[in-house]
Write a protein that holds these residues in place. Structure first.
Motif, mmCIF file in Angstrom:
data_model
loop_
_atom_site.group_PDB
_atom_site.id
_atom_site.type_symbol
_atom_site.label_atom_id
_atom_site.label_comp_id
_atom_site.label_asym_id
_atom_site.label_seq_id
_atom_site.Cartn_x
_atom_site.Cartn_y
_atom_site.Cartn_z
ATOM 1 N N VAL A 1 14.727 22.975 22.876
ATOM 2 C CA VAL A 1 14.540 24.306 22.206
ATOM 3 C C VAL A 1 15.104 23.882 20.992
ATOM 4 C CG1 VAL A 1 15.423 26.593 21.786
ATOM 5 C CG2 VAL A 1 13.969 25.859 23.915
ATOM 6 N N PHE A 2 16.469 23.063 21.064
ATOM 7 C CA PHE A 2 17.364 22.561 19.475
ATOM 8 C C PHE A 2 15.914 21.747 18.659
ATOM 9 C CE2 PHE A 2 21.075 22.304 22.290
ATOM 10 C CZ PHE A 2 21.340 23.733 22.518
ATOM 11 N N ARG A 3 16.149 20.627 19.369
ATOM 12 C CA ARG A 3 14.524 20.540 18.558
ATOM 13 C C ARG A 3 13.645 21.112 17.927
ATOM 14 N NH1 ARG A 3 12.879 14.648 17.685
ATOM 15 N NH2 ARG A 3 15.072 14.196 18.286
ATOM 16 N N LEU A 4 13.068 21.603 19.142
ATOM 17 C CA LEU A 4 11.338 22.820 18.039
ATOM 18 C C LEU A 4 12.566 24.091 17.064
ATOM 19 C CD1 LEU A 4 10.304 24.067 21.227
ATOM 20 C CD2 LEU A 4 9.298 22.744 19.548
ATOM 21 N N LEU A 5 13.724 24.134 17.048
ATOM 22 C CA LEU A 5 14.333 24.947 16.198
ATOM 23 C C LEU A 5 14.626 23.707 14.480
ATOM 24 C CD1 LEU A 5 17.600 26.765 18.095
ATOM 25 C CD2 LEU A 5 15.129 27.824 16.988
ATOM 26 N N ASP A 6 14.743 22.816 15.016
ATOM 27 C CA ASP A 6 15.082 22.196 14.042
ATOM 28 C C ASP A 6 13.844 22.083 13.093
ATOM 29 O OD1 ASP A 6 16.278 19.922 11.985
ATOM 30 O OD2 ASP A 6 14.293 18.765 12.365
ATOM 31 N N VAL A 7 12.831 21.668 13.759
ATOM 32 C CA VAL A 7 10.896 21.684 12.810
ATOM 33 C C VAL A 7 11.054 22.918 12.989
ATOM 34 C CG1 VAL A 7 8.860 21.759 13.639
ATOM 35 C CG2 VAL A 7 10.972 19.871 14.369
ATOM 36 N N ALA A 8 11.854 24.264 12.835
ATOM 37 C CA ALA A 8 10.882 25.234 12.977
ATOM 38 C C ALA A 8 11.632 26.138 11.169
ATOM 39 C CB ALA A 8 11.223 26.486 13.832
ATOM 40 N N ALA A 9 12.510 25.318 11.590
ATOM 41 C CA ALA A 9 13.883 26.324 10.681
ATOM 42 C C ALA A 9 13.748 25.517 9.128
ATOM 43 C CB ALA A 9 15.396 25.509 11.003
ATOM 44 N N ARG A 10 12.761 23.952 9.369
ATOM 45 C CA ARG A 10 12.363 23.417 8.111
ATOM 46 C C ARG A 10 11.063 24.051 7.305
ATOM 47 N NH1 ARG A 10 15.508 18.514 7.574
ATOM 48 N NH2 ARG A 10 16.905 18.264 9.351
ATOM 49 N N ILE A 11 10.153 24.462 8.388
ATOM 50 C CA ILE A 11 9.051 25.057 7.964
ATOM 51 C C ILE A 11 9.354 26.699 7.526
ATOM 52 C CG2 ILE A 11 6.968 26.034 8.587
ATOM 53 C CD1 ILE A 11 6.821 23.643 10.862
ATOM 54 N N LEU A 12 9.944 27.445 7.996
ATOM 55 C CA LEU A 12 10.376 28.868 7.433
ATOM 56 C C LEU A 12 11.154 28.523 6.945
ATOM 57 C CD1 LEU A 12 9.715 29.771 10.945
ATOM 58 C CD2 LEU A 12 7.984 29.439 9.192
ATOM 59 N N ARG B 1 7.279 37.777 13.284
ATOM 60 C CA ARG B 1 8.104 37.254 13.152
ATOM 61 C C ARG B 1 8.140 36.232 14.327
ATOM 62 N NH1 ARG B 1 8.665 42.497 14.212
ATOM 63 N NH2 ARG B 1 8.100 42.236 16.815
ATOM 64 N N VAL B 2 8.858 35.650 14.416
ATOM 65 C CA VAL B 2 8.549 33.715 15.072
ATOM 66 C C VAL B 2 10.312 34.364 16.271
ATOM 67 C CG1 VAL B 2 8.470 31.301 15.037
ATOM 68 C CG2 VAL B 2 7.586 32.588 13.367
ATOM 69 N N GLU B 3 10.135 33.445 17.303
ATOM 70 C CA GLU B 3 10.281 33.896 18.362
ATOM 71 C C GLU B 3 10.696 32.571 19.028
ATOM 72 O OE1 GLU B 3 11.086 37.284 20.448
ATOM 73 O OE2 GLU B 3 11.420 38.491 18.353
ATOM 74 N N ILE B 4 12.056 32.129 18.893
ATOM 75 C CA ILE B 4 11.700 30.572 19.590
ATOM 76 C C ILE B 4 12.808 30.921 21.414
ATOM 77 C CG2 ILE B 4 12.416 28.213 20.074
ATOM 78 C CD1 ILE B 4 11.333 28.141 17.022
ATOM 79 N N THR B 5 12.613 31.028 22.258
ATOM 80 C CA THR B 5 13.245 31.943 22.990
ATOM 81 C C THR B 5 13.519 30.369 24.590
ATOM 82 O OG1 THR B 5 12.892 34.201 22.878
ATOM 83 C CG2 THR B 5 13.574 33.342 25.166
ATOM 84 N N HIS B 6 14.910 30.777 25.636
ATOM 85 C CA HIS B 6 14.676 30.391 26.677
ATOM 86 C C HIS B 6 15.436 31.275 27.353
ATOM 87 C CE1 HIS B 6 17.042 28.364 29.150
ATOM 88 N NE2 HIS B 6 16.244 26.606 29.641
ATOM 89 N N LYS B 7 14.938 30.847 28.744
ATOM 90 C CA LYS B 7 15.929 31.984 29.434
ATOM 91 C C LYS B 7 16.850 31.052 30.305
ATOM 92 C CE LYS B 7 13.892 36.444 28.277
ATOM 93 N NZ LYS B 7 12.566 37.336 28.037
ATOM 94 N N ALA B 8 17.363 31.253 31.013
ATOM 95 C CA ALA B 8 17.772 30.812 32.523
ATOM 96 C C ALA B 8 17.947 31.351 33.530
ATOM 97 C CB ALA B 8 18.954 29.558 32.050
ATOM 98 N N SER B 9 17.690 31.536 34.284
ATOM 99 C CA SER B 9 17.536 32.492 35.924
ATOM 100 C C SER B 9 18.404 31.823 36.842
ATOM 101 C CB SER B 9 16.007 32.750 36.432
ATOM 102 O OG SER B 9 15.515 31.190 36.744
ATOM 103 N N SER B 10 19.057 30.965 36.865
ATOM 104 C CA SER B 10 20.296 30.087 37.897
ATOM 105 C C SER B 10 20.378 28.734 36.804
ATOM 106 C CB SER B 10 18.963 29.073 38.781
ATOM 107 O OG SER B 10 19.523 28.152 38.690
ATOM 108 N N ARG B 11 21.873 28.630 37.707
ATOM 109 C CA ARG B 11 22.411 27.984 36.518
ATOM 110 C C ARG B 11 22.143 26.563 37.268
ATOM 111 N NH1 ARG B 11 25.842 31.869 37.778
ATOM 112 N NH2 ARG B 11 26.803 32.124 36.828
ATOM 113 N N MET B 12 21.297 26.121 38.013
ATOM 114 C CA MET B 12 20.586 25.151 38.472
ATOM 115 C C MET B 12 20.444 24.096 37.405
ATOM 116 S SD MET B 12 20.671 22.379 40.775
ATOM 117 C CE MET B 12 20.900 23.527 42.356
ATOM 118 N N PRO B 13 19.437 24.768 36.007
ATOM 119 C CA PRO B 13 19.274 23.314 35.368
ATOM 120 C C PRO B 13 20.588 22.711 34.570
ATOM 121 C CG PRO B 13 17.859 25.512 35.098
ATOM 122 C CD PRO B 13 19.272 25.934 35.688
#
Length: 267
Positions: free
Chosen positions: A132-143, A226-238
């Motif tokens: 997601v960090f990498r996707l945000l860098d790309v999205a921010a430059r485009i938007l 609106r463009v939304e980039i989301t990450h959801k963790a369902s456990s601490r295992m990741p």
């Protein structure tokens, strides 16, 4: 050869997840488990905390842990992390730090330690979040023009710092892509008559409640879309699995300050 791992805060929520992940990972060996002095778990088999056997007794002696381990994984509190960091320097061993809420002085101490030992320090070690960090860098430059940016994060009621380290890193990634200074453009919550939203502002909103493991959304709000980039963790295992990847990355690595972008080869 497997990586010999020591785990700090073994009886905590994240510590238990790290114990389970390490005991299940054929590339890693649990060498030591550390808890705070006076913990009722001192002397017990660390594996008992996750329903497994490990033949590793929980101790409060971090120096002894470094004597038998290649690295220490630490997701505790800033004061504990800095204490463990000093022990890592004495032993000349590596550390993986997932602790959040570290202040500027603490970050400086970590950077100084990394001049003599290898350290992976990251606000979030989940592989998905780092994608997601990498996707945000790309999205921010485009938007970059015409879009308002808001970062919304939610965590369990026991989390002691806000905004989360992950949310702050998201803000840093976006601000850097847009050539903005996060310290001057960030706003942390709003109340009362705030006036119109400045175009360059990056807003943060925090939710705390229940057992939410970790939800993060970056909202780019434009006119009519609106463009939304989301990450959801369902456990601490990741987080635990990412930390073990960091431990493997540090095996034989020279001194330096690394993060998960380095571990995942995203530089």
């Amino acid at each position: 050869m497997t990586v010999k791992v020591a785990i700090a805060g073994a009886s905590g929520r994240m510590g238990r997840m790290l114990l389970e992940a390490t005991l299940r990972d054929p590339a890693c060996t649990l060498a030591a488990a550390v808890d705070i002095p006076g913990s009722p778990f001192i002397g017990r088999d660390a594996g008992e905390l996750v329903g497994m056997a490990s033949a590793v007794a929980i101790s409060s002696d971090v120096d002894a842990a470094f004597a038998v381990a290649d690295c220490l994984i630490d997701f505790t509190r800033p004061e504990g992390t800095l204490h463990h960091l000093a022990a890592a320097q004495r032993a000349g061993k590596a550390m993986i730090i997932g602790t959040t809420g570290v202040d500027a002085a603490g970050k400086d101490a970590i950077a100084r330690a990394a001049e003599t030992i290898p350290v992976v320090f990251a606000p979030n070690m989940a592989v998905g979040v780092n994608a997601v960090f990498r996707l945000l860098d790309v999205a921010a430059r485009i938007l970059a023009s015409g879009y308002d940016i808001e970062i919304i994060e939610a965590h369990h009621r026991h989390k002691v710092d806000a905004p989360s380290g992950t949310a702050l890193r998201m803000g840093e990634v976006v601000a850097r892509a847009l050539d903005r200074d996060l310290e001057t453009c960030a706003v942390y919550g709003r109340e009362g008559v705030t006036g119109e939203r400045p175009a360059q502002q990056i807003g943060f909103a925090t939710v705390r409640g229940g057992d939410i493991v970790g939800d993060h959304t970056v909202l780019f709000a434009g006119l009519g879309e609106r463009v939304e980039i989301t990450h959801k963790a369902s456990s601490r295992m990741p987080y635990a699995l990412g930390a073990l990847r960091a431990a493997q990355f540090l095996k034989g690595r020279k001194a330096g300050l690394y993060d998960m972008q380095d571990v995942l080869g995203l530089r």
